[in-house]
Design a protein around this motif. Structure first.
Motif, PDB file in Angstrom:
ATOM      1  N   ASP A 159       0.838  -1.199   0.000  1.00  0.00           N
ATOM      2  CA  ASP A 159       0.000   0.000   0.000  1.00  0.00           C
ATOM      3  C   ASP A 159       0.874   1.251   0.000  1.00  0.00           C
ATOM      4  O   ASP A 159       1.384   1.665   1.042  1.00  0.00           O
ATOM      5  CB  ASP A 159      -0.915  -0.015   1.222  1.00  0.00           C
ATOM      6  CG  ASP A 159      -1.971   1.079   1.168  1.00  0.00           C
ATOM      7  OD1 ASP A 159      -1.914   1.898   0.235  1.00  0.00           O
ATOM      8  OD2 ASP A 159      -2.834   1.110   2.060  1.00  0.00           O
ATOM      9  N   ARG A 160       1.022   1.861  -1.161  1.00  0.00           N
ATOM     10  CA  ARG A 160       1.835   3.071  -1.247  1.00  0.00           C
ATOM     11  C   ARG A 160       1.097   4.295  -0.695  1.00  0.00           C
ATOM     12  O   ARG A 160       1.714   5.318  -0.423  1.00  0.00           O
ATOM     13  CB  ARG A 160       2.249   3.334  -2.692  1.00  0.00           C
ATOM     14  CG  ARG A 160       1.123   3.827  -3.599  1.00  0.00           C
ATOM     15  CD  ARG A 160       1.588   3.936  -5.027  1.00  0.00           C
ATOM     16  NE  ARG A 160       1.827   2.616  -5.584  1.00  0.00           N
ATOM     17  CZ  ARG A 160       2.416   2.412  -6.763  1.00  0.00           C
ATOM     18  NH1 ARG A 160       2.824   3.425  -7.475  1.00  0.00           N
ATOM     19  NH2 ARG A 160       2.573   1.190  -7.204  1.00  0.00           N
ATOM     20  N   ASN A 161      -0.225   4.189  -0.544  1.00  0.00           N
ATOM     21  CA  ASN A 161      -1.012   5.294   0.006  1.00  0.00           C
ATOM     22  C   ASN A 161      -1.455   5.013   1.440  1.00  0.00           C
ATOM     23  O   ASN A 161      -2.376   5.651   1.939  1.00  0.00           O
ATOM     24  CB  ASN A 161      -2.256   5.551  -0.861  1.00  0.00           C
ATOM     25  CG  ASN A 161      -1.929   6.306  -2.123  1.00  0.00           C
ATOM     26  OD1 ASN A 161      -1.230   5.783  -2.988  1.00  0.00           O
ATOM     27  ND2 ASN A 161      -2.388   7.532  -2.249  1.00  0.00           N
ATOM     28  N   ASN A 162      -0.793   4.067   2.075  1.00  0.00           N
ATOM     29  CA  ASN A 162      -1.144   3.766   3.456  1.00  0.00           C
ATOM     30  C   ASN A 162      -0.866   4.987   4.336  1.00  0.00           C
ATOM     31  O   ASN A 162      -0.004   5.811   4.034  1.00  0.00           O
ATOM     32  CB  ASN A 162      -0.339   2.572   3.964  1.00  0.00           C
ATOM     33  CG  ASN A 162      -0.862   2.050   5.274  1.00  0.00           C
ATOM     34  OD1 ASN A 162      -2.027   2.224   5.610  1.00  0.00           O
ATOM     35  ND2 ASN A 162       0.004   1.406   6.038  1.00  0.00           N
ATOM     36  N   ALA A 176       3.971   4.963   2.947  1.00  0.00           N
ATOM     37  CA  ALA A 176       3.984   3.772   2.100  1.00  0.00           C
ATOM     38  C   ALA A 176       4.440   2.584   2.934  1.00  0.00           C
ATOM     39  O   ALA A 176       5.417   2.674   3.684  1.00  0.00           O
ATOM     40  CB  ALA A 176       4.908   3.983   0.904  1.00  0.00           C
ATOM     41  N   ASP A 177       3.727   1.472   2.792  1.00  0.00           N
ATOM     42  CA  ASP A 177       3.960   0.370   3.716  1.00  0.00           C
ATOM     43  C   ASP A 177       3.647  -0.955   3.033  1.00  0.00           C
ATOM     44  O   ASP A 177       2.646  -1.079   2.324  1.00  0.00           O
ATOM     45  CB  ASP A 177       3.067   0.538   4.956  1.00  0.00           C
ATOM     46  CG  ASP A 177       3.307  -0.537   5.994  1.00  0.00           C
ATOM     47  OD1 ASP A 177       4.110  -0.296   6.901  1.00  0.00           O
ATOM     48  OD2 ASP A 177       2.701  -1.607   5.900  1.00  0.00           O
ATOM     49  N   TYR A 206       4.824  -8.199  10.022  1.00  0.00           N
ATOM     50  CA  TYR A 206       6.047  -7.440   9.700  1.00  0.00           C
ATOM     51  C   TYR A 206       5.679  -6.229   8.856  1.00  0.00           C
ATOM     52  O   TYR A 206       5.033  -6.363   7.811  1.00  0.00           O
ATOM     53  CB  TYR A 206       7.049  -8.312   8.948  1.00  0.00           C
ATOM     54  CG  TYR A 206       8.321  -7.566   8.565  1.00  0.00           C
ATOM     55  CD1 TYR A 206       9.238  -7.193   9.547  1.00  0.00           C
ATOM     56  CD2 TYR A 206       8.575  -7.228   7.247  1.00  0.00           C
ATOM     57  CE1 TYR A 206      10.395  -6.503   9.217  1.00  0.00           C
ATOM     58  CE2 TYR A 206       9.740  -6.534   6.904  1.00  0.00           C
ATOM     59  CZ  TYR A 206      10.638  -6.167   7.890  1.00  0.00           C
ATOM     60  OH  TYR A 206      11.770  -5.478   7.564  1.00  0.00           O
ATOM     61  N   HIS A 207       6.088  -5.049   9.322  1.00  0.00           N
ATOM     62  CA  HIS A 207       5.840  -3.796   8.605  1.00  0.00           C
ATOM     63  C   HIS A 207       7.139  -3.332   7.960  1.00  0.00           C
ATOM     64  O   HIS A 207       8.129  -3.078   8.664  1.00  0.00           O
ATOM     65  CB  HIS A 207       5.344  -2.709   9.568  1.00  0.00           C
ATOM     66  CG  HIS A 207       4.017  -2.995  10.191  1.00  0.00           C
ATOM     67  ND1 HIS A 207       2.826  -2.638   9.605  1.00  0.00           N
ATOM     68  CD2 HIS A 207       3.693  -3.615  11.358  1.00  0.00           C
ATOM     69  CE1 HIS A 207       1.821  -3.009  10.389  1.00  0.00           C
ATOM     70  NE2 HIS A 207       2.326  -3.612  11.452  1.00  0.00           N
ATOM     71  N   LYS A 208       7.118  -3.216   6.648  1.00  0.00           N
ATOM     72  CA  LYS A 208       8.252  -2.648   5.910  1.00  0.00           C
ATOM     73  C   LYS A 208       7.825  -1.278   5.407  1.00  0.00           C
ATOM     74  O   LYS A 208       7.068  -1.160   4.445  1.00  0.00           O
ATOM     75  CB  LYS A 208       8.660  -3.545   4.743  1.00  0.00           C
ATOM     76  CG  LYS A 208       9.914  -3.071   4.028  1.00  0.00           C
ATOM     77  CD  LYS A 208      10.290  -3.991   2.876  1.00  0.00           C
ATOM     78  CE  LYS A 208      11.610  -3.564   2.244  1.00  0.00           C
ATOM     79  NZ  LYS A 208      11.588  -2.156   1.768  1.00  0.00           N
ATOM     80  N   ALA A 209       8.292  -0.243   6.076  1.00  0.00           N
ATOM     81  CA  ALA A 209       7.843   1.116   5.791  1.00  0.00           C
ATOM     82  C   ALA A 209       8.862   1.859   4.943  1.00  0.00           C
ATOM     83  O   ALA A 209      10.077   1.702   5.128  1.00  0.00           O
ATOM     84  CB  ALA A 209       7.594   1.869   7.088  1.00  0.00           C
ATOM     85  N   ASP A 210       8.373   2.668   4.030  1.00  0.00           N
ATOM     86  CA  ASP A 210       9.228   3.546   3.229  1.00  0.00           C
ATOM     87  C   ASP A 210       9.227   4.934   3.857  1.00  0.00           C
ATOM     88  O   ASP A 210       8.173   5.465   4.218  1.00  0.00           O
ATOM     89  CB  ASP A 210       8.720   3.638   1.786  1.00  0.00           C
ATOM     90  CG  ASP A 210       8.884   2.325   1.041  1.00  0.00           C
ATOM     91  OD1 ASP A 210       9.779   1.553   1.429  1.00  0.00           O
ATOM     92  OD2 ASP A 210       8.115   2.073   0.108  1.00  0.00           O
TER      93      ASP A 210
END
Length: 483
Positions: A159-162, A176-177, A206-210
């Motif tokens: 989800d880039r708009n998270n 983005a996540d 697991y959260h991979k955040a930008d």
């Protein structure tokens, strides 16, 4: 009072039987040229209000009546059902909302795939902004020949708009996540009737955040330090939970009698946040010395999600769900909207049958809460959101808070064998403390629409929701109103 009168008119309009035309008319012709008292009273409704209201509801009424008259719901279910035992369902899914939340996808459901009493669900979604999410769940009843049931699941969200919402506010920011969720559950019935069940489970999230490339105000907000909340940082959570469920509903997705209660409590182990590189901070316009690291607080938290639902069936029929013959008969009762016919239906001698024959009253009370092991340390993803899914359907945005409390009431009636008409009203509150609730944070939404379902499967719902008189929200989704 005006809102109540509006809902009552909608009930009369939407539950209008077609045989109203065949009964005595509200306005009776007389041999004389003078107007009767009834004609004088009904004239503004028939010649002013009716045309305006008809113009407003026609975009919904026309396709709905076409679907009812032609049995579209029944034909659609037959179209998506496969297999010799009709145990396979393959159908499209969708969610129409403004912006990037618009989604299309595909759902595959298969009973008895590998062995008796197992169930597989696969669902994939593609969003307007090219995001995707994939869900896979496998469940099995009568594990090892015992009264045990189990389930495993794997979910992937890209989800880039998270976004996240600051607790206690509606102030939101983008992040983005990519989230990976793996889970397992094991449960068993406590009673012989299987109405009361207990289960335990665990998940790995697991959260991979930008990291953002714009200087959002929250990055430098001392009231919400991102090093303690995990914003824009990779981290994992491992919730362990217990769940107690009581359910004696007559049908899972078309309930008319019974109660459902659920109490789920979880303890989430949260790992150290991954931090943010100094080079990324510089690109965002932040002048900090070195990399941003975990703030050092305890990030674990306890969460509780509880709800209670109760359903009342009103009428002389044995059950709410219609068979094929009853569905065809009910379908004939519906025709074009007409306030002339509404006036006849709402006459005192017809009022009781209009409101209280073959109807369902549904109520839900729901509570969600989060307790931090160390104040200010729980990740932003821990806090529940008050939005259309809680439900508070009249709002397109959301609040976030440690504690949420809501009450929903629905009035339902059968439009067709697989279609219900719905009028609803709901209230919700948010709070920073579990013992401090204020009417200043009390919110309301109300509306009407239809829900399409089989007794054992929910298909979709189309509803119009309002908050006070300050806006409208169109809800078109495959998710049911209540959990």
């Amino acid at each position: 009072m005006m809102r109540l009168m509006t809902l009552l008119v909608l009930v009369g309009v939407l539950s209008l039987p077609a045989h109203a035309k065949k009964s005595g008319e509200v306005v009776q012709d007389t041999s004389s040229g003078s107007m009767s008292f009834a004609e004088i009273i009904s004239w503004p409704f028939i010649h002013v209000i009716q045309p305006v209201f008809g113009m407003l509801v026609y975009p919904v009424a026309a396709p709905l009546h076409y679907a009812i008259d032609n049995g579209v719901a029944d034909k659609a279910v037959d179209l998506i059902t496969f297999g010799e035992k009709r145990n396979i369902l393959i159908y499209p899914v969708f969610n129409l909302k403004p912006g990037s939340s618009t989604m299309i996808g595909l759902c595959y459901r298969h009973r008895n795939l590998f062995m008796q009493s197992d169930y597989v669900v696969f669902e994939g979604h593609y969003y307007a902004n090219s995001d995707i999410d994939v869900k896979l769940r496998y469940s099995k009843q009568s594990l090892f020949g015992k009264k045990l049931y189990g389930a495993v699941n794997a979910n992937l969200y890209m989800d880039r708009n998270n976004g996240f919402i600051l607790p206690g506010t509606k102030e939101s920011f983008n992040q983005a996540d990519t989230t990976l969720n793996l889970g397992a559950q094991l449960g068993f019935p406590i009673t012989e009737s299987r109405n009361l069940n207990f289960s335990v489970g665990a998940e790995l999230v697991y959260h991979k955040a930008d990291f953002t490339d714009t200087k959002d105000s929250v990055l430098d907000d001392p009231k919400y330090p991102i090093e303690n909340r995990g914003l824009y940082q990779n981290h994992f959570e491992i919730p362990f939970y217990v769940n107690l469920v009581f359910d004696n509903l007559d049908f899972p997705y078309a309930p008319s009698r019974g109660q459902r209660f659920s109490l789920r409590a979880s303890y989430a182990l949260t790992g150290e946040y991954g931090g943010i590189k100094h080079s990324d901070l510089v690109l965002a316009g932040l002048n900090r010395d070195g990399d941003l690291k975990d703030g050092g607080k305890n990030h674990d938290y306890v969460s509780v999600d509880a709800f209670y639902q109760i359903y009342f069936f009103i009428g002389r029929a044995e059950q709410y769900v219609l068979n094929a013959k009853q569905g065809r008969q009910t379908r004939k009762f519906y025709t074009d909207f007409s306030l002339n016919e509404v006036l006849r239906v709402w006459r005192p001698e017809n009022l009781v049958e209009t409101l209280f024959e073959h109807r369902v009253l549904a109520f839900q009370l729901r509570f969600q809460g989060v307790w931090e092991m160390e104040k200010g340390g729980a990740p932003h993803s821990a806090f529940p959101a008050l939005n259309g899914r809680f439900p508070l359907r009249g709002y397109t945005d959301a609040w976030c808070a440690p504690f949420l409390l809501g009450f929903s009431a629905e009035y339902r009636w059968p439009v067709d064998r697989l279609v219900d008409g719905v009028v609803f009203n709901e209230y919700a509150m948010i709070s920073d403390k579990v013992n401090d609730w204020s009417k200043d944070r009390l919110y309301n939404s109300w509306g009407f629409g239809v829900r399409v379902r089989k007794p054992d499967m929910f298909l979709f719902r189309l509803q119009f929701a309002f908050h006070s008189w300050h806006g409208i929200s169109l809800v078109l989704t495959i998710a049911p109103e209540f959990r």
